[in-house]
Design a protein around this motif. Sequence first.
Motif, PDB file in Angstrom:
ATOM      1  N   GLU A 207      54.758 -30.147   3.255  1.00 30.45           N
ATOM      2  CA  GLU A 207      54.928 -28.867   3.937  1.00 30.45           C
ATOM      3  C   GLU A 207      53.668 -28.472   4.704  1.00 30.45           C
ATOM      4  O   GLU A 207      52.581 -28.962   4.434  1.00 30.45           O
ATOM      5  N   LYS A 208      53.873 -27.571   5.669  1.00 32.43           N
ATOM      6  CA  LYS A 208      52.762 -27.036   6.450  1.00 32.43           C
ATOM      7  C   LYS A 208      52.282 -25.754   5.757  1.00 32.43           C
ATOM      8  O   LYS A 208      52.920 -24.712   5.863  1.00 32.43           O
ATOM      9  N   ARG A 209      51.173 -25.861   5.060  1.00 33.72           N
ATOM     10  CA  ARG A 209      50.719 -24.749   4.214  1.00 33.72           C
ATOM     11  C   ARG A 209      49.771 -23.783   4.910  1.00 33.72           C
ATOM     12  O   ARG A 209      49.499 -22.713   4.387  1.00 33.72           O
ATOM     13  N   HIS A 210      49.253 -24.161   6.062  1.00 31.94           N
ATOM     14  CA  HIS A 210      48.239 -23.337   6.729  1.00 31.94           C
ATOM     15  C   HIS A 210      48.849 -22.635   7.943  1.00 31.94           C
ATOM     16  O   HIS A 210      49.188 -23.271   8.931  1.00 31.94           O
ATOM     17  N   SER A 211      48.991 -21.307   7.843  1.00 31.77           N
ATOM     18  CA  SER A 211      49.676 -20.532   8.885  1.00 31.77           C
ATOM     19  C   SER A 211      48.716 -19.621   9.646  1.00 31.77           C
ATOM     20  O   SER A 211      47.779 -19.066   9.087  1.00 31.77           O
ATOM     21  N   CYS A 212      49.010 -19.462  10.943  1.00 32.35           N
ATOM     22  CA  CYS A 212      48.224 -18.577  11.806  1.00 32.35           C
ATOM     23  C   CYS A 212      48.715 -17.143  11.617  1.00 32.35           C
ATOM     24  O   CYS A 212      49.912 -16.872  11.743  1.00 32.35           O
TER      25      CYS A 212
ATOM     26  N   GLY B 157      52.034 -16.964  13.703  1.00 27.88           N
ATOM     27  CA  GLY B 157      52.951 -17.501  12.696  1.00 27.88           C
ATOM     28  C   GLY B 157      53.084 -19.014  12.667  1.00 27.88           C
ATOM     29  O   GLY B 157      53.757 -19.554  11.782  1.00 27.88           O
ATOM     30  N   ARG B 158      52.482 -19.734  13.597  1.00 24.04           N
ATOM     31  CA  ARG B 158      52.583 -21.199  13.597  1.00 24.04           C
ATOM     32  C   ARG B 158      51.915 -21.778  12.360  1.00 24.04           C
ATOM     33  O   ARG B 158      50.886 -21.264  11.893  1.00 24.04           O
ATOM     34  N   SER B 159      52.503 -22.850  11.835  1.00 24.44           N
ATOM     35  CA  SER B 159      51.982 -23.466  10.616  1.00 24.44           C
ATOM     36  C   SER B 159      51.488 -24.882  10.891  1.00 24.44           C
ATOM     37  O   SER B 159      51.984 -25.565  11.787  1.00 24.44           O
TER      38      SER B 159
ATOM     39  N   LEU C 129      44.526 -25.722  11.911  1.00 25.37           N
ATOM     40  CA  LEU C 129      44.686 -24.268  12.043  1.00 25.37           C
ATOM     41  C   LEU C 129      43.453 -23.661  12.711  1.00 25.37           C
ATOM     42  O   LEU C 129      43.578 -22.825  13.616  1.00 25.37           O
TER      43      LEU C 129
END
Length: 319
Positions: free
Chosen positions: A40-45, A49-51, A58
């Motif tokens: 999964e993409k755990r790091h979100s802006c 909201g982009r991950s 990020l």
Amino acid sequence: METHTEKKVIICKVCRSSFCCEIHLKKHMQEHAGEKKIKEKRHSCVQCGRSFYYESMLISHVRSHTGEKPFACTICDSVFSSALILKSHMRIHTGEKPYSCEVCGRSFRNRSTLYVHKRTHSEEKPFSCETCGSSFRQKSNLLTHVRIHTEKKYSCEVCGSSFKSNTKLSSHKRTHFEEKFSCEICGSSFKSNTKLSSHKRTHFEEKSFSCEVCGSSFKQKSNLVTHVRIHTGEKPYSCDVCCKAFSDLSYFKKHARIHTGEKPYACTICPASFSDRSALKVHMYTHTGVKLFLCDICGCRFARSHHLKQHMNTHKKAQ
């Protein structure tokens, strides 16, 4: 007599990339195996909201919001938001092309460009238009195409012209009401006092960067670097699609739009758009009525240079 057999092309079932042998395909499949390990993409802006899979990705993305570009090229002074983009840029100067196509042998500066190129062998077009079904090899080409279907919702109450965004409409409205700011030195006019002030500096700024070969002087080091290539014959900007090379980055970008179909310069009065600023400038003469091109034989004036050339042929035939 020797016979030549065609190379067998092997297609990856996951991404449709093409390969000339099983060994290259096997090596390529390990990349897909690595992709599956990332769950999964755990790091979100927090801004858009982009991950992302990694924190480093990020951090690099956030700079697109802040405008920060901490990585500078030591050769041409260009600046970038990430070390990876800088590394890719440096290959323009070094000529390095580390990514090679296993099918035809062509080499590229960037891995992403290689992936796009590979689709010319597999004929894969993964980006499809939801409206008409047209397919494209690159996402940028799809985005350009989609504009055909986009409705123009913003209309000018003064002249009735329509635009795709409120920003373009606002820019257009200024052509009806905005005061012109004129330079008292050369008479040039501008839409804002800021642009006028920037223009005035061109009359007074010292040209401190000189060419050692011919003595030409420039206000900016980057302009000198570009000029020197006239003497050296260096053309560091190469098109990955047709291999044509350029000495000037601006000419290279203009050329690239031939392949992408991008037309970023839009007329603020009518729906027309163009791939380069000079074409837009010529087009604007059709609205203003300005005719810069003069026939020195009969005095007729024309808005476009090629119209003048066509006209001059009538004088040659008459002689």
